[in-house]
Design an enzyme around this catalytic site. Structure first.
Site, PDB file in Angstrom:
ATOM      1  N   SER A 141       0.882  -1.202   0.237  1.00 21.30           N
ATOM      2  CA  SER A 141      -0.428  -0.296   0.520  1.00 21.30           C
ATOM      3  C   SER A 141       1.071   1.024  -0.087  1.00 21.30           C
ATOM      4  CB  SER A 141      -0.748   0.714   0.860  1.00 21.30           C
ATOM      5  OG  SER A 141      -1.754   1.193   1.298  1.00 21.30           O
ATOM      6  N   TYR A 154      -1.743  -0.274  10.304  1.00 15.71           N
ATOM      7  CA  TYR A 154      -1.690  -0.953   9.086  1.00 15.71           C
ATOM      8  C   TYR A 154      -0.652  -0.782   8.326  1.00 15.71           C
ATOM      9  CZ  TYR A 154      -4.367  -0.861   3.937  1.00 15.71           C
ATOM     10  OH  TYR A 154      -3.732  -0.990   2.892  1.00 15.71           O
TER      11      TYR A 154
END
Length: 250
Positions: A141, A154
Site C-alpha cells: 500500500s 496497517y
C-alpha cells in the site's frame, strides 16, 4: 497456468482473480467470510472460460503450527480443485482504524496476527512448492510509504510487506522464483465519493492525474507482473497511485 488469489471474494481481490483469468489462468478464489462473494467471483472467472474454485480458509490463527497447517491445506485444496498454483497473489489483509491511545500491545498483536503473520506464512509455504518461473505478488500500500492517522498498525505492516518482497526475492531468486509487490493508492469504488467526499477531494488535489486509481488498473499491473513479460522484475514494489506519491507531500 493456475493462480491462487487471497481475499478474492470482493474488492480488489475479486478483480485480480478476473484479470488473471482473462490472461489465461485458472484461479483458486480464497475467501474468509464472504461465501456469496467467493461464489460470485468463481462465476465471473468461469465466464471467461477458465476454471475456478472457492476456497475458504481462516488464517487468523494464534498457534504457529496450526497456521502452517492451514496454509498447506489451502494450497492442497487449490491444487486438487484447479491445479498447483504457479502464481500466488497475497491480497488478503485487514484494514481497520485504531486510535493511537488504543494501540496497546494487545491491539498490535490482534492486527498483525490477522494480517502480516498469515501473509508471511503463506508466502513461505507457497514458495516451497513453486518451481522455476513461479511468481508471488504481495499487495502492499502507499501507506507503507506515508501513513494516515489512525492507520498506524496497517501502515507499519504494509511497509514490512514492501521489505518482505525484497527480502524474499533475494532468498528465492536462485530457485527461479520471482517475488514482486504492488502499492495501490486510493482505489475508487461505487459510492466512495459519497461516503468520503472530503477524502476523495483531497486525493484528487494531491494526485497528478487528479483521480483515484481503479481496481482494474491495479489488477492489470498484477497480471503483468505475474506474466513472462515481466520475467526480469523481482524484489521491487510498483506504486499504482495516479501520481499521488509524485507530489511534494507538504
Amino acid at each position: 497456468m493456475t493462480a491462487l488469489v487471497t481475499g478474492a471474494s470482493g474488492g480488489l481481490g475479486r478483480v485480480v482473480a478476473l484479470l488473471l483469468a482473462e490472461h489465461g489462468h485458472d484461479v483458486g478464489v480464497h475467501y474468509r467470510g464472504d461465501a456469496d462473494g467467493g461464489a460470485a467471483a468463481v462465476a465471473e472467472v468461469e465466464a471467461t472460460g477458465r476454471r475456478a474454485a472457492a476456497l475458504h480458509a481462516d488464517l487468523d490463527l494464534a498457534d504457529a503450527t496450526a497456521l502452517d497447517a492451514a496454509c498447506d491445506d489451502l494450497l492442497d485444496r487449490c491444487t486438487a480443485a484447479v491445479g498447483a498454483p504457479d502464481v500466488v497473489v497475497l491480497n488478503a489483509f485487514p484494514q481497520g482504524h485504531v486510535e493511537w491511545d488504543a494501540l496497546d500491545t494487545a491491539a498490535w498483536d490482534a492486527f498483525h496476527r490477522a494480517g502480516l503473520r498469515p501473509t508471511t506464512a503463506l508466502l513461505h509455504r507457497a514458495a516451497a512448492r513453486l518451481g522455476t518461473g513461479g511468481v508471488v505478488v504481495v499487495v502492499g500500500s502507499i501507506e507503507g510509504l506515508r501513513p494516515m492517522p489512525t492507520h498506524t498498525p496497517y501502515a507499519v505492516a504494509k511497509a514490512a510487506l514492501h521489505h518482505l518482497t525484497a527480502a524474499a526475492a533475494t532468498e528465492l531468486g536462485a530457485r527461479g522464483i520471482r517475488v514482486v509487490g504492488v502499492a495501490p493508492g486510493l482505489v475508487g469504488r461505487e459510492g466512495l465519493a459519497q461516503a468520503w467526499p472530503e477524502g476523495v477531494e483531497r486525493w484528487r488535489r494531491a494526485s497528478a492525474l487528479g483521480r483515484p486509481v481503479t481496481a482494474r488498473e491495479v489488477a492489470a499491473t498484477i497480471a503483468f507482473l505475474s506474466s513472462p513479460a515481466a520475467s526480469g522484475i523481482t524484489g521491487t514494489t510498483v506504486t499504482i497511485d495516479a501520481g499521488w506519491s509524485a507530489g511534494a507531500g507538504w
